[in-house]
Scaffold this active site. Structure first.
Site, PDB file in Angstrom:
ATOM      1  N   ILE A 144      12.068  23.818  24.285  1.00 35.82           N
ATOM      2  CA  ILE A 144      12.828  22.935  25.168  1.00 35.82           C
ATOM      3  C   ILE A 144      12.490  23.160  26.635  1.00 35.82           C
ATOM      4  CG2 ILE A 144      14.766  22.514  23.636  1.00 35.82           C
ATOM      5  CD1 ILE A 144      16.214  24.854  24.817  1.00 35.82           C
TER       6      ILE A 144
ATOM      7  N   VAL B 210      10.892  28.436  26.754  1.00 41.88           N
ATOM      8  CA  VAL B 210      12.267  28.552  26.283  1.00 41.88           C
ATOM      9  C   VAL B 210      12.391  27.724  25.006  1.00 41.88           C
ATOM     10  CG1 VAL B 210      14.704  28.175  26.797  1.00 41.88           C
ATOM     11  CG2 VAL B 210      13.135  28.851  28.618  1.00 41.88           C
TER      12      VAL B 210
ATOM     13  N   GLY C 173       7.570  27.215  31.600  1.00 40.95           N
ATOM     14  CA  GLY C 173       7.433  27.529  33.011  1.00 40.95           C
ATOM     15  C   GLY C 173       6.351  28.560  33.233  1.00 40.95           C
ATOM     16  N   GLY C 174       6.268  29.054  34.464  1.00 44.73           N
ATOM     17  CA  GLY C 174       5.218  29.991  34.799  1.00 44.73           C
ATOM     18  C   GLY C 174       5.319  31.306  34.067  1.00 44.73           C
ATOM     19  N   MET C 175       6.518  31.691  33.666  1.00 45.39           N
ATOM     20  CA  MET C 175       6.703  32.987  33.011  1.00 45.39           C
ATOM     21  C   MET C 175       6.690  32.892  31.493  1.00 45.39           C
ATOM     22  SD  MET C 175       9.606  34.751  35.407  1.00 45.39           S
ATOM     23  CE  MET C 175       9.592  36.225  34.380  1.00 45.39           C
ATOM     24  N   GLY C 176       6.738  31.695  30.945  1.00 43.06           N
ATOM     25  CA  GLY C 176       6.745  31.585  29.494  1.00 43.06           C
ATOM     26  C   GLY C 176       7.430  30.315  29.052  1.00 43.06           C
TER      27      GLY C 176
ATOM     28  N   LYS D 241      14.176  32.910  25.524  1.00 44.64           N
ATOM     29  CA  LYS D 241      13.122  32.821  26.535  1.00 44.64           C
ATOM     30  C   LYS D 241      12.032  33.803  26.142  1.00 44.64           C
ATOM     31  CE  LYS D 241      13.652  31.784  30.748  1.00 44.64           C
ATOM     32  NZ  LYS D 241      14.010  31.678  32.183  1.00 44.64           N
TER      33      LYS D 241
ATOM     34  N   ASP E 295      16.081  34.963  43.329  1.00 47.13           N
ATOM     35  CA  ASP E 295      15.380  33.698  43.125  1.00 47.13           C
ATOM     36  C   ASP E 295      16.383  32.571  42.945  1.00 47.13           C
ATOM     37  OD1 ASP E 295      13.205  32.003  42.916  1.00 47.13           O
ATOM     38  OD2 ASP E 295      12.984  32.286  40.753  1.00 47.13           O
TER      39      ASP E 295
END
Length: 765
Positions: free
Chosen positions: A17, A25, A20-23, A40, A141
């Site tokens: 769903i 979800v 992003g840059g980190m992985g 995540k 952040d």
């Protein structure tokens, strides 16, 4: 990790769903607990990193995940689990449906949000930050995409700790040639840009950027070049928001510009100070999360009139403690039930952006969301039910919430938060209608559902369990209530600490329940300790502190130390007049107790003067038929009786009884108290046969509503026995005479209800 369909044999990944840059979800199912979650999955640590580095990152991840999982606040996304699977790190979170603020702005064509919505979001985010900063956690952040807004208006912060981890692993972007790690440049503080150490004041700067964008439609430095943006943060004063949007409140503009001060020391001291500045003296629309019961019919505390009143700024609180809450709930300015205020998760359809911060879809076992129109229609009907309650139409509110709950259960499942939210509101309204048995059954159902979905120690689960204890107390089942309160208190101390406001609220309830069990000295000592702790944590004039000082005075009254009790009631009344205003319902409730104390001390004329003035003020503020006006008139009638003016007392009691029957119903506890007062006056006038008929009518109603063993029922049976004795009919019936001793013990609770029920009005949100 995109190809993995099950993690650790427990979390089945259903559909992706977000990315992003980190992985990524995923919407997933926790097959051990049978609930829906968001997982995540962070990108695997590649071969470019040496083993010592990856070991440090894994340990950092575990530490940050533990910190995030320890956060227990309505405004923070819950972290359930974390770990490593096949070289990748993962985090398991609650699944929320809603939209993050970035998505909300995008759907609004980058136009600013309505002013009331901006102020409400600002206040909720500030509350959540005040809590997390008090726990020593800095987000680092904060941006619109990391702030989630549910359909009912609840706001949640997401991704605590993960941004810091991203800096270490190298997931975040960097400025060309600078070597400065950056999150999202539009929301970074000057010290973060410079690579200096950051503390909670960096989050305050980012909050200022977010609120500036919500209020004007663009961040303070809306430039295309990343370097120009960072230079603006470091060296350029932002344009005042009212230059873009003149209708913004001046105090809001000043507070946001102070958040955007370049030097951390020039910003507000903490998030709580900022929240107080944008809404000085305002009673939040969100109630306190847990009940503050007093008497057979609870009269409210966060809570019940929840009126928007002007007044001086709220006292300064520790950053983590100010206005902790578990979400919105029904409220009224008339009759109030102390209730746990769980969230009303009337959800919108999930979308990819929302899912990055979590989306609730648990409970039914299907991955397909409801059609958008149907979910929106049910959410609107739910809000209509809340509106009925606000206007005092509680019977209609019950039916509306029942219908919505049935439809939500068919569409979403019995354990879906939307369904449980509707059932919670059913219980709340039933309690106000004087049907504690029916309310108890609904609260138990909600508590069980939340335990299954959220876990036993989740704040919403504990809120529902505490409501269950409160309903048990209203039914006279004080021993069972004590057991539940004790278990909830242990969970609160374990999860949030002994001085947390939620823990102190539970201890307050426990002190009250000890008094109901006849353990009066213990109740007094515990209430004193809670009052001292609340004064230390929240401040001496905070509404919660004053509620417990009020309870201390009530406990002193039960110990027949009325002189001391009267002094405290007067101090509480003065403090409430000072902080809330002289005509605030909480202030008027304390004035009621002054009248009761004067009457107990034999100062009847003074008591009558207090009651007469109170009736006038209540009538002017709330109307002649308002339950609180009628409670003041009830006190006036009791005072007339104490002076031996029984004809006047009888007239007053009959008028109040008739008005209560029309407004609240014939079996409502307040109505029955007035009916009993009519019988008392008839007895004193020697009209024992009429008195007996009145007492028997009250007994039958209390057996029906409260049960045969409730203390108030025992009082009524004792009244019957006394009447029969005065009529020379001692042998009829024997069981009534046998209950006289128990009734004498219970009568204290009855008197406390009649004289003190108005005191639970401290619904500061």
């Amino acid at each position: 990790m995109a190809d993995i369909k099950r993690i650790q044999g427990r979390y089945r990944l259903l559909d992706r769903i977000g990315r992003g840059g980190m992985g990524e979800v995923w919407r997933a199912r926790d097959e051990s607990l049978g609930r829906r979650v968001a997982v995540k999955c962070l990108k695997p640590l590649g071969s470019r990193h040496d083993p010592s580095f990856t070991g440090v990152v894994r340990e950092r991840f575990r530490r940050e995940a533990r910190v995030a999982a320890a956060l227990q606040h309505r405004g923070v996304t819950v972290v359930h689990d974390f770990g490593e699977h096949e070289g990748g790190l993962y985090l398991v979170m609650e699944l929320l449906e809603g939209r993050d603020l970035g998505r909300l702005l995008g759907e609004n064509a980058r136009r600013p949000l309505p002013v009331p919505e901006v102020l409400d979001i600002a206040e909720q985010v500030a509350e959540a930050l005040a809590y997390t900063h008090g726990q020593g956690v800095v987000h680092r952040d904060l941006k619109p995409a990391n702030i989630m807004r549910l359909t009912d208006g609840t706001v949640k912060l997401c991704d605590f700790g993960i941004a810091r981890l991203g800096d270490d692993v190298g997931f975040t972007s960097r400025l060309t040639g600078t070597g400065v790690a950056m999150g999202t440049p539009h929301y970074m503080s000057p010290e973060q840009i410079a690579g200096d150490p950051v503390d909670h004041r960096s989050d305050l700067y980012s909050l200022g950027c977010v609120l500036y964008e919500l209020a004007t439609g663009a961040p303070p430095f809306a430039l295309d070049d990343a370097w120009a943006i960072l230079v603006g943060h470091h060296h350029t004063a932002p344009a005042p928001p009212r230059r873009h949007r003149p209708e913004l409140p001046e105090r809001f503009e000043r507070a946001v510009l102070d958040l955007l001060a370049k030097a951390p020391e020039d910003r507000p001291r903490d998030a709580a100070e900022f929240a107080g500045r944008i809404a000085p003296g305002r009673v939040s629309r969100r109630p306190l999360p847990f009940p503050e019961p007093r008497g057979t019919l609870p009269a409210a505390g966060p809570p019940a009139p929840r009126l928007l009143t002007a007044g001086p700024p709220a006292p300064r609180l520790p950053a983590w403690a100010r206005r902790m809450t578990t979400g919105s709930k029904a409220h009224t300015a008339g009759v109030g039930l102390l209730s746990a205020g769980v969230g009303l998760l009337s959800a919108t359809p999930p979308d990819a952006t929302a899912a990055l911060t979590g989306a609730w879809t648990g409970g039914r076992g299907t991955a397909d969301p409801d059609p958008q129109g149907e979910r929106a229609r049910l959410a609107e009907r739910h809000r209509a039910g809340l509106g009925l309650g606000r206007t005092g139409r509680w019977a209609e509110a019950v039916e509306t919430h029942r219908a919505v709950a049935a439809e939500r259960e068919r569409a979403l499942g019995g354990d879906h938060p939307d369904t449980l939210a509707s059932r919670y509101e059913i219980a709340f309204a039933l309690g106000i209608l004087g049907r504690p048995g029916d309310a108890l059954r609904e609260y138990e159902r909600v508590a069980a559902g939340r335990r299954r979905v959220l876990g036993p120690d989740h704040p919403d689960t504990l809120a529902a369990r505490q409501e269950t204890a409160f309903a048990l107390g209203r039914l006279g089942r004080f021993t069972e209530a004590q057991d539940v309160y004790t278990a909830v208190l242990a969970a609160r101390e374990r999860t949030v600490g002994a001085d947390h406001p939620d823990t102190l609220r539970c201890r307050h309830n426990l002190a009250f329940n000890l008094g109901c069990l006849g353990r009066r000295a213990e109740a007094y000592r515990m209430a004193e300790r809670v009052a001292a702790a609340r004064a230390r944590v929240l401040g001496p004039d905070h509404p919660d502190t004053l509620v417990t000082r009020y309870e201390v005075a009530c406990a002193l009254g039960r110990l027949d130390r009325w002189g001391e009790a009267l002094g405290i009631f007067r101090e509480v009344a003065a403090a409430r007049a000072r902080t809330l205003g002289p005509h605030h319902p909480d202030t008027l409730a304390a004035r009621y107790e002054i009248g009761a104390g004067l009457g107990r001390l034999g100062r009847g004329e003074e008591a009558l003067a207090v009651y007469r003035a109170l009736v006038e003020d209540r009538t002017r503020a709330q109307g002649p038929a308002d339950p609180e006006t009628l409670r003041a008139r009830h006190g006036l009638g009791v005072g007339l009786g104490r002076l031996g003016r029984w004809e006047e007392a009888l007239t007053e009691a009959r008028e109040v009884c008739a008005l209560r029957e029309r407004a609240l119903g014939p079996d409502h506890p307040d109505t029955l108290v007035s009916r009993r007062e009519v019988a008392v006056a008839l007895g004193w006038l020697g009209r024992w046969s009429e008195a007996l008929a009145g007492y028997r009518r009250v007994t039958r109603a209390r057996v029906r509503v409260l049960g045969p063993d409730h203390p108030d029922t025992l009082v009524s049976r004792g009244d019957e026995a006394h009447c029969l004795e005065r009529l020379g009919r001692r042998e009829e019936p024997a069981e009534a005479a046998e209950t006289t001793e128990a009734a004498e013990t219970a009568e204290t609770a009855e008197t406390a209800e009649a004289a003190e029920a108005a005191g639970r009005r401290a619904r500061q949100g």
